[in-house]
Design a protein around this motif. Structure first.
Motif, PDB file in Angstrom:
ATOM      1  N   ILE A  54       0.848  -1.195   0.000  1.00  0.00           N
ATOM      2  CA  ILE A  54       0.000   0.000   0.000  1.00  0.00           C
ATOM      3  C   ILE A  54       0.876   1.235   0.000  1.00  0.00           C
ATOM      4  N   THR A  55       0.457   2.220  -0.764  1.00  0.00           N
ATOM      5  CA  THR A  55       1.100   3.530  -0.694  1.00  0.00           C
ATOM      6  C   THR A  55       0.038   4.518  -0.234  1.00  0.00           C
ATOM      7  N   TYR A  56       0.487   5.721   0.018  1.00  0.00           N
ATOM      8  CA  TYR A  56      -0.522   6.609   0.623  1.00  0.00           C
ATOM      9  C   TYR A  56      -1.607   7.023  -0.374  1.00  0.00           C
ATOM     10  N   ASP A  88      -3.410   4.965  -1.701  1.00  0.00           N
ATOM     11  CA  ASP A  88      -4.451   3.933  -1.582  1.00  0.00           C
ATOM     12  C   ASP A  88      -5.473   4.248  -0.493  1.00  0.00           C
ATOM     13  N   PHE A  89      -5.444   5.489   0.025  1.00  0.00           N
ATOM     14  CA  PHE A  89      -6.338   5.821   1.141  1.00  0.00           C
ATOM     15  C   PHE A  89      -7.379   6.868   0.734  1.00  0.00           C
ATOM     16  N   SER A 120      -4.239   8.037   5.555  1.00  0.00           N
ATOM     17  CA  SER A 120      -3.152   7.057   5.693  1.00  0.00           C
ATOM     18  C   SER A 120      -2.492   7.152   7.076  1.00  0.00           C
ATOM     19  N   ASN A 163      -3.340   3.181   9.055  1.00  0.00           N
ATOM     20  CA  ASN A 163      -2.203   2.239   9.104  1.00  0.00           C
ATOM     21  C   ASN A 163      -1.183   2.495   8.013  1.00  0.00           C
ATOM     22  N   GLY A 164      -1.145   3.723   7.472  1.00  0.00           N
ATOM     23  CA  GLY A 164      -0.166   4.002   6.414  1.00  0.00           C
ATOM     24  C   GLY A 164       0.950   4.889   6.928  1.00  0.00           C
ATOM     25  N   THR A 165       1.856   5.227   6.018  1.00  0.00           N
ATOM     26  CA  THR A 165       2.891   6.223   6.322  1.00  0.00           C
ATOM     27  C   THR A 165       3.340   6.819   4.979  1.00  0.00           C
ATOM     28  N   THR A 180       2.448  -5.655   2.131  1.00  0.00           N
ATOM     29  CA  THR A 180       1.338  -6.224   2.920  1.00  0.00           C
ATOM     30  C   THR A 180       1.441  -7.739   2.770  1.00  0.00           C
ATOM     31  N   ASP A 233      -6.292  -5.474   6.683  1.00  0.00           N
ATOM     32  CA  ASP A 233      -6.435  -4.165   6.059  1.00  0.00           C
ATOM     33  C   ASP A 233      -7.251  -3.241   6.979  1.00  0.00           C
ATOM     34  N   ARG A 248      -7.182   0.096   6.607  1.00  0.00           N
ATOM     35  CA  ARG A 248      -7.074   1.433   6.017  1.00  0.00           C
ATOM     36  C   ARG A 248      -8.296   2.297   6.306  1.00  0.00           C
TER      37      ARG A 248
END
Ligand SMILES: O=C(COP(=O)(O)O)[C@H](O)[C@H](O)COP(=O)(O)O
Ligand SMILES: [Mg+2]
Length: 428
Positions: free
Chosen positions: A4-6, A8-9, A44, A48-50, A56, A62, A64
């Motif tokens: 996942i990248t940011y 994807d939010f 994100s 759960n992103g950064t 993953t 997931d 998100r």
């Protein structure tokens, strides 16, 4: 790499489920960031992103959050926000949160994102609490029923006063001021936010001596009276003080909920449930994060948190009439009374620069199902505390009788003197 990248939010076609917590943020994207990227970054970082793409796969659930709405700024904050400032909505899956833990929820929705570079400013404006998460909290034990259950009134505001000077009075003088105010017509004596257990006025002595004067005032007036003693301290010490309050037969505790922290308030709430004590929430320090319209966490969200955690009374401002910069008191008070999955309501406390001359406009704005607190507006009365309390009570009675202050002042010299001293001016 699956991951996942940011980016994807964000999904502007996403439809939140009823179990999601939906948060509204006001964001001002950093230069070159663009609103959609900033919105995705908010979702994100708060779930759960950064900043980096992440692997993953096996062992990954997931969690998100999803930014799903981007709208125009419709507040009138007048902040001169840049053109790409926007109001976004983010949906958080229920599983992201630990039920019943306000600290963990706030670490998500009001945590790192408040300081990240992707936005120049960000403000958590509102939350829509799903039933599962909301009912994982106690909510208020009494709510606005304190008026009836403790004071036997349901047709007028309950009145409170905090002795002023706010600290420095001896225990004996504090209790005397309480007696003068109670017999003058207020229902509640209240400690100020920074009066706890100091040498000049130790907690337990103040508790015992003030309650002795409360009993005297009840005998003299025939009216129930109570005391909001400030138990604010380290959590274990607060529990000690809550136990002392119950042992001495008082009905309430007061807590500075922002400076003590929500985990501590939750712990006090549990003890108050066991002991049948109502909680009065002072919000000192709230303006550190809710005063600027373009950044921080709104008073509306603070009120939502306080209700979920379960305070019974909460300071919510004076609808712009008092001495302190105020948020949307009327809208917040309405929310505190709205249904929240069956949780009890909260009694709003109007306080801060109030005096008898402001009562008609105040109650026009807030209605009478409130607590009205005046410190300087009672103890600064030209004829002293007892007359100041009589003046405030007369102003509230006049409202109930649908009479003007001037008309009421013909039969209340105390009210006359207060109006002559302060008129209907808003202090600063
Ligand atoms: O001591 C007072 C008011 O004293 P006074 O009546 O003399 O102004 C309270 O701490 C403020 O109301 C807090 O502000 P808010 O109620 O907005 O949280
Ligand atoms: Mg105060």
């Amino acid at each position: 790499m699956a991951g996942i990248t940011y980016e994807d939010f964000i999904d502007l076609s996403f439809e939140p489920s009823d179990a999601d917590l939906v948060c509204t943020f006001r964001i001002d994207p950093a230069d070159g960031m663009g609103v959609e990227s900033a919105a995705s970054r908010v979702a994100s970082e708060s779930s759960n992103g950064t900043w980096a793409a992440l692997p993953t796969g096996e062992g990954f659930t997931d969690m998100r959050a999803m930014a799903f709405e981007i709208g125009e700024i419709d507040d009138d904050s007048g902040t001169g926000a840049t053109t790409d400032a926007a109001e976004i909505k983010v949906a958080y899956p229920e599983g992201l949160f630990e039920p019943g833990s306000m600290p963990q929820i706030l670490s998500c929705i009001a945590g790192n994102i408040m300081g990240m570079k992707a936005v120049d400013t960000i403000r958590l404006v509102d939350c829509e609490w799903p039933e599962g998460l909301a009912t994982s909290f106690s909510g208020p034990q009494f709510g606005s029923s304190v008026r009836r259950e403790i004071f036997g009134v349901d047709d007028r505001p309950i009145l409170a006063t905090v002795p002023k000077p706010k600290v420095g009075l001896s225990t004996e003088r504090h209790a005397e001021v309480g007696y003068e105010a109670w017999t003058g017509g207020v229902d509640l004596l209240k400690d100020d936010e920074n009066l706890t257990d100091q040498e000049f006025n130790p907690f337990h002595d103040r508790l015992v001596e003030s309650l002795a004067e409360r009993d005297r005032a009840e005998d003299e007036t025939g009216e129930p009276k109570s005391y909001l003693i400030n138990v604010t301290a380290g959590t274990n010490e607060m529990l000690e003080r809550v136990d002392q309050v119950a042992a001495e037969g008082c009905e309430y505790v007061m807590v500075d909920v922002v400076t003590t922290g929500w985990a501590a308030v939750q712990t006090v709430r549990e003890r108050c449930e066991e002991l049948g004590l109502a909680i009065h929430a002072h919000r000192a320090m709230h303006a550190a994060f809710d005063r600027l319209p373009e950044h921080g966490v709104s008073m509306r969200v603070l009120a939502q948190v306080a209700r979920l955690v379960g305070v019974d009374q909460l300071h919510t401002g004076t609808a712009g009439l008092g001495k302190l910069a105020n948020e949307d008191t009327v809208g917040i008070n309405a929310w505190l009374r709205d249904d929240l999955h069956g949780l009890d309501d909260v009694l709003p406390v109007a306080s801060g620069g109030l005096h008898p001359g402001l009562v008609p406009d105040l109650l026009d704005a807030t209605g009478t199902n409130v607590c009205v607190q005046a410190g300087g507006g009672i103890h600064g009365h030209p004829d002293g505390t007892h007359e100041g309390a009589k003046a405030l009570r007369a102003a509230v009675d006049a409202y109930a009788e649908d009479r003007s202050l001037e008309s009421k002042a013909e039969e209340s010299p105390a009210l006359r003197a207060a109006i002559d001293e302060w008129g209907t001016e808003t202090p600063r």
